[in-house]
Design a protein around this motif. Structure first.
Motif, PDB file in Angstrom:
ATOM      1  N   UNK A 164       0.701  -2.640 -16.239  1.00 59.70           N
ATOM      2  CA  UNK A 164      -0.754  -2.804 -16.336  1.00 59.70           C
ATOM      3  C   UNK A 164      -1.475  -2.154 -15.151  1.00 59.70           C
ATOM      4  N   UNK A 165      -0.985  -2.382 -13.935  1.00 53.00           N
ATOM      5  CA  UNK A 165      -1.648  -1.799 -12.765  1.00 53.00           C
ATOM      6  C   UNK A 165      -1.554  -0.272 -12.771  1.00 53.00           C
ATOM      7  N   UNK A 192       0.293  -6.448  -5.837  1.00 53.21           N
ATOM      8  CA  UNK A 192      -0.963  -5.763  -5.510  1.00 53.21           C
ATOM      9  C   UNK A 192      -0.843  -4.959  -4.215  1.00 53.21           C
ATOM     10  N   UNK A 193      -0.213  -5.531  -3.208  1.00 54.97           N
ATOM     11  CA  UNK A 193      -0.053  -4.822  -1.938  1.00 54.97           C
ATOM     12  C   UNK A 193       0.772  -3.551  -2.125  1.00 54.97           C
ATOM     13  N   UNK A 194       1.883  -3.651  -2.868  1.00 54.92           N
ATOM     14  CA  UNK A 194       2.754  -2.484  -3.056  1.00 54.92           C
ATOM     15  C   UNK A 194       2.068  -1.383  -3.855  1.00 54.92           C
ATOM     16  N   UNK A 195       1.299  -1.769  -4.871  1.00 60.13           N
ATOM     17  CA  UNK A 195       0.714  -0.791  -5.783  1.00 60.13           C
ATOM     18  C   UNK A 195      -0.536  -0.107  -5.225  1.00 60.13           C
ATOM     19  N   UNK A 261       1.846  -7.512   5.431  1.00 64.82           N
ATOM     20  CA  UNK A 261       1.485  -6.264   4.763  1.00 64.82           C
ATOM     21  C   UNK A 261       0.780  -5.303   5.717  1.00 64.82           C
ATOM     22  N   UNK A 262      -0.104  -5.805   6.546  1.00 62.96           N
ATOM     23  CA  UNK A 262      -0.785  -4.923   7.491  1.00 62.96           C
ATOM     24  C   UNK A 262       0.172  -4.358   8.536  1.00 62.96           C
ATOM     25  N   UNK A 629       5.116   5.186  -8.611  1.00 61.45           N
ATOM     26  CA  UNK A 629       3.828   4.972  -7.975  1.00 61.45           C
ATOM     27  C   UNK A 629       3.747   5.725  -6.656  1.00 61.45           C
ATOM     28  N   UNK A 630       2.974   6.808  -6.638  1.00 60.37           N
ATOM     29  CA  UNK A 630       2.868   7.609  -5.419  1.00 60.37           C
ATOM     30  C   UNK A 630       2.159   6.866  -4.295  1.00 60.37           C
ATOM     31  N   UNK A 631       1.396   5.804  -4.616  1.00 63.70           N
ATOM     32  CA  UNK A 631       0.696   5.077  -3.558  1.00 63.70           C
ATOM     33  C   UNK A 631       1.643   4.279  -2.680  1.00 63.70           C
ATOM     34  N   UNK A 632       2.910   4.176  -3.067  1.00 64.68           N
ATOM     35  CA  UNK A 632       3.891   3.496  -2.223  1.00 64.68           C
ATOM     36  C   UNK A 632       4.342   4.369  -1.059  1.00 64.68           C
TER      37      UNK A 632
END
Length: 749
Positions: A164-165, A192-195, A261-262, A629-632
């Motif tokens: 879905x994301x 959400x953080x990973x994606x 996460x930060x 997911x390239x945003x990773x």
């Protein structure tokens, strides 16, 4: 607003006992249809928060730059809308271009009837939120009120949230926003953080809490991700005061997750290259961009919120002078491979080879990934105004711009088959012929002829990951009987044959182009020799491969190392069918496929008991999946496979002296350092091998083994050479060469 609702005889469902979970699970269309039909068009449910608590926050985040459309024209998508009145409140607040999506026909029908007169512009579509039939880059904002939380219920397939994301990210324009109302439970927040790491600006907000609001007593949060530049990873800001004392464990756990996460994001941002915007270049940060400067190379991003549908990553190169005139002053090459583009970024020579090949004074390479899944002319229309500003000379409006859309390696390409899987998305099978025959074709083949390679492409994978196999009439698929005992390598050559039609050709599983697969086998043999596993154990080596793809790795390993007992874990049955139908993949007693979730499989093995042959522990665990997911910041593997929780489970799943092999690809220095750090927290014996000219990497992690230094590695290489000295085939020579390249993992490996 509540008083008006009461005057119209509407009933707001507020009690937890009336949630649709009583009618079945959250992903069942029948359950939702039953739930909504039982209540009728007049009832409505507001999960989490009512409009007064959301109005100001939503207005602020739906405020876009002046270049963006006005509020009444902003394209807003509300997935899993249910019978909430959120869309109606937005419409009344001036946002008129709203599309509601739900897979319940009952709820969409009721919503359209209810708004026919008062809100004639309101739209509704019966559609699955994990497979939304809208064009890429067409939505300004997605507002998700509890939809992701419902998909991430513990008893529901965990992959649905990821799918879905990916859909939500695909649909958003450059600068578009994904706004998610969530209870921020740990598994939802982790996803959400990973994606939304690389290429997103992220903020988190606490929604004001009213005593009578919603169906839940937990605190509700708003997660906002703005689509930004792919090469940037930023910290997550928490915008509201929210005390741990007044909200207990829920808020405490959120703060702890946010801090972790930060920390990851800070590590990832270390060492990233400098990327420039078009505005930077026009202001002269790289000199006068209107004048050719031989040898200049600039990493840049193109795109603008409210102006372009997409953001683009690019590489601008000004050629060195040639003895012959350039055929073009300025040429743009659209490259359909993120992996190839990132390979160019880390090389000092390959980009200039491309420039010489195009014979142009200035080359702009623009990479397209699965987010740019539109027609070529749509891409050109979206970006043309931007690329013209990079033309050399004073008269950019009249500059000639040569444009090539190409996978530059192929002379011929034929698509054999396309299918769309619910889990994997679009899958395509191509047969291709190279302009230049690869140099590692076996000597038994006539290298003066054209050879056909069969490729597997995953459309949803943002880096366009692919498997590639050689088709041949010379294939002799002879099964080798596995024998217990010493680890050994088998070399067999294909038999000669007459020319045949393409229909008579088969995949040659003796030939594999990927240096990573060759490196995996070399490492497996080397560390097995070192640990004396099969010599002393006298049994087959239990090997698990995560990720099937075209099935080339397990088939190759079965053929060359018959002392393995191989299990493959694949989440998607469609992928298995494609591997069997188009890549000659076969299961037998020594090679089985499990259709299941990889995380679940590894954790079950980690918690298993038994000893010796009765043990279900794994001798060799191979992670061979590419990132979707390239945003990773990763090309391979998925981010969760290199995070500490999985590595701990993987270690526990291994037998004594077991071996973990991970295919690891990233072009970001900070990501590489962070991943190395995760491995070092779990394993003490770590090694690496660079393959495919150094861009791709294998990480080898040994469990419970005495320290292995460079001297011990050299001894193992010599032992491997002696064990294979009676076999002089090509693969054996390659295994010996690769084994000597394996070295202890260091920060600079």
């Amino acid at each position: 607003m509540a008083e008006n609702d009461e005057q119209r005889g509407e009933q707001c469902v507020r009690t937890e006992k009336e949630l649709p979970v009583l009618f079945g699970n959250f992903t069942s269309k029948e359950s939702w249809d039953h739930f909504f039909a039982a209540r009728g068009a007049g009832d409505f449910s507001e999960w989490y928060a009512d409009w007064p608590q959301l109005q100001t926050l939503l207005r602020n985040h739906l405020s876009f730059p002046p270049s963006a459309p006005p509020p009444e024209e902003l394209s807003i998508l509300v997935p899993a809308c249910g019978n909430s009145r959120l869309s109606e409140h937005l419409y009344d607040d001036g946002f008129r271009n709203i599309t509601n999506v739900d897979f319940s026909r009952e709820v969409i029908s009721a919503m359209l009837k209810r708004n026919l007169k008062e809100r004639p512009g309101m739209r509704g579509r019966v559609m699955d939120m994990t497979d939304m039939q809208f064009a890429s880059g067409t939505v300004d904002a997605i507002i998700d009120k509890g939809g992701l939380d419902a998909l991430m219920e513990p008893n529901i397939d965990p992959r649905l949230g990821t799918i879905y994301l990916s859909e939500a990210k695909r649909l958003l324009k450059a600068g578009g926003k994904y706004i998610c109302l969530t209870l921020a439970e740990s598994h939802v927040l982790g996803l959400l953080f990973r994606k939304f790491r690389f290429g997103w600006k992220v903020s988190l907000h606490a929604v004001a809490q009213e005593p009578s609001s919603g169906t839940t007593k937990q605190r509700v949060f708003m997660f906002v991700a703005e689509k930004y530049i792919l090469t940037v990873v930023s910290q997550i800001s928490f915008m509201d005061e929210c005390s741990v004392e007044s909200h207990g464990n829920q808020v405490r756990e959120l703060f702890e997750a946010l801090e972790r996460e930060n920390t990851v994001r800070a590590e990832y941002s270390n060492g990233t290259d400098t990327w420039h915007s078009l505005n930077d270049l026009n202001q002269g940060v790289q000199g006068n961009i209107g004048v050719l400067e031989p040898g200049r190379a600039v990493n840049l991003f193109l795109g603008e919120t409210g102006v372009s549908r997409f953001f683009y990553s690019g590489l601008l190169l000004d050629a060195h002078p040639l003895p012959i005139p350039f055929s073009d002053q300025y040429h743009v090459l659209f490259l359909y491979s993120m992996q190839m583009f990132q390979n160019l970024l880390v090389s000092t020579t390959r980009p200039w080879v491309l420039v010489r090949g195009q014979n142009t004074a200035r080359l702009l390479i623009v990479v397209l990934d699965a987010n740019h899944n539109v027609l070529a002319n749509e891409i050109e229309n979206d970006i043309f105004r931007l690329i013209k500003q990079l033309a050399p000379g004073d008269d950019i409006e009249n500059a000639n711009v040569g444009i090539t859309h190409a996978d530059i390696r192929y002379k011929q390409k034929k698509t054999l088959y396309k299918v769309t899987s619910t889990l994997t998305g679009p899958i395509a099978i191509d047969d291709v012929i190279y302009f230049n025959t690869p140099g590692d074709i076996p000597n038994t083949y006539d290298k003066s002829k054209d050879y056909i390679f069969r490729r597997l492409r995953f459309g949803r994978t943002e880096v366009f990951a692919q498997s590639e196999a050689l088709l041949s009439t010379q294939v002799q698929n002879k099964k080798v009987q596995a024998k217990k005992g010493k680890m050994r390598m088998v070399e067999s050559q294909p038999s000669d044959s007459q020319e045949a039609s393409r229909g008579d050709m088969k995949v040659d599983h003796k030939y594999v182009r990927s240096g990573l697969i060759k490196g995996m086998i070399s490492g497996l043999l080397l560390f097995s020799i070192h640990s004396k596993r099969t010599t002393s154990a006298g049994r087959l080596v239990k090997t698990v491969i995560i990720g099937l793809g075209a099935g080339l790795l397990p088939m190759c390993m079965r053929n060359y190392v018959p002392t393995l007992k191989i299990e493959v874990v694949e989440s998607d049955p469609v992928v298995l069918n494609v591997a069997k139908e188009y890549f000659s993949f076969e299961e037998d007693d020594g090679l089985k496929v499990h259709i299941t979730d990889a995380m679940k499989f590894v954790k079950e093995r980690a918690n298993s008991d038994g000893e010796g042959n009765n043990s279900s522990k794994i001798d060799v665990l191979i992670i061979e999946v590419d990132s979707s997911d390239s945003s990773s910041g990763l090309i391979s593997p998925e981010a969760e496979f290199v995070e500490e929780p999985f590595l701990l489970a993987a270690k526990d799943s291994l037998s004594d002296k077991g071996l973990l092999i991970v295919k690891f690809i990233t072009c970001y220095t900070g990501v590489r350092a962070a991943v190395y750090s995760n491995f070092e927290k779990v394993f003490s014996n770590l090694f690496c091998l660079h393959a495919d000219k150094g861009f791709n990497e294998l990480i080898f992690a040994l469990k419970d083994s005495p320290f292995i230094g460079e001297e011990e590695l050299a001894q193992a290489c010599e032992a491997l050479r002696r064990s294979l000295e009676h076999n002089s085939g090509y693969w054996v020579k390659q295994a010996l060469v690769d084994s000597k390249k394996i070295e202890p993992l260091r920060k600079s490996c």
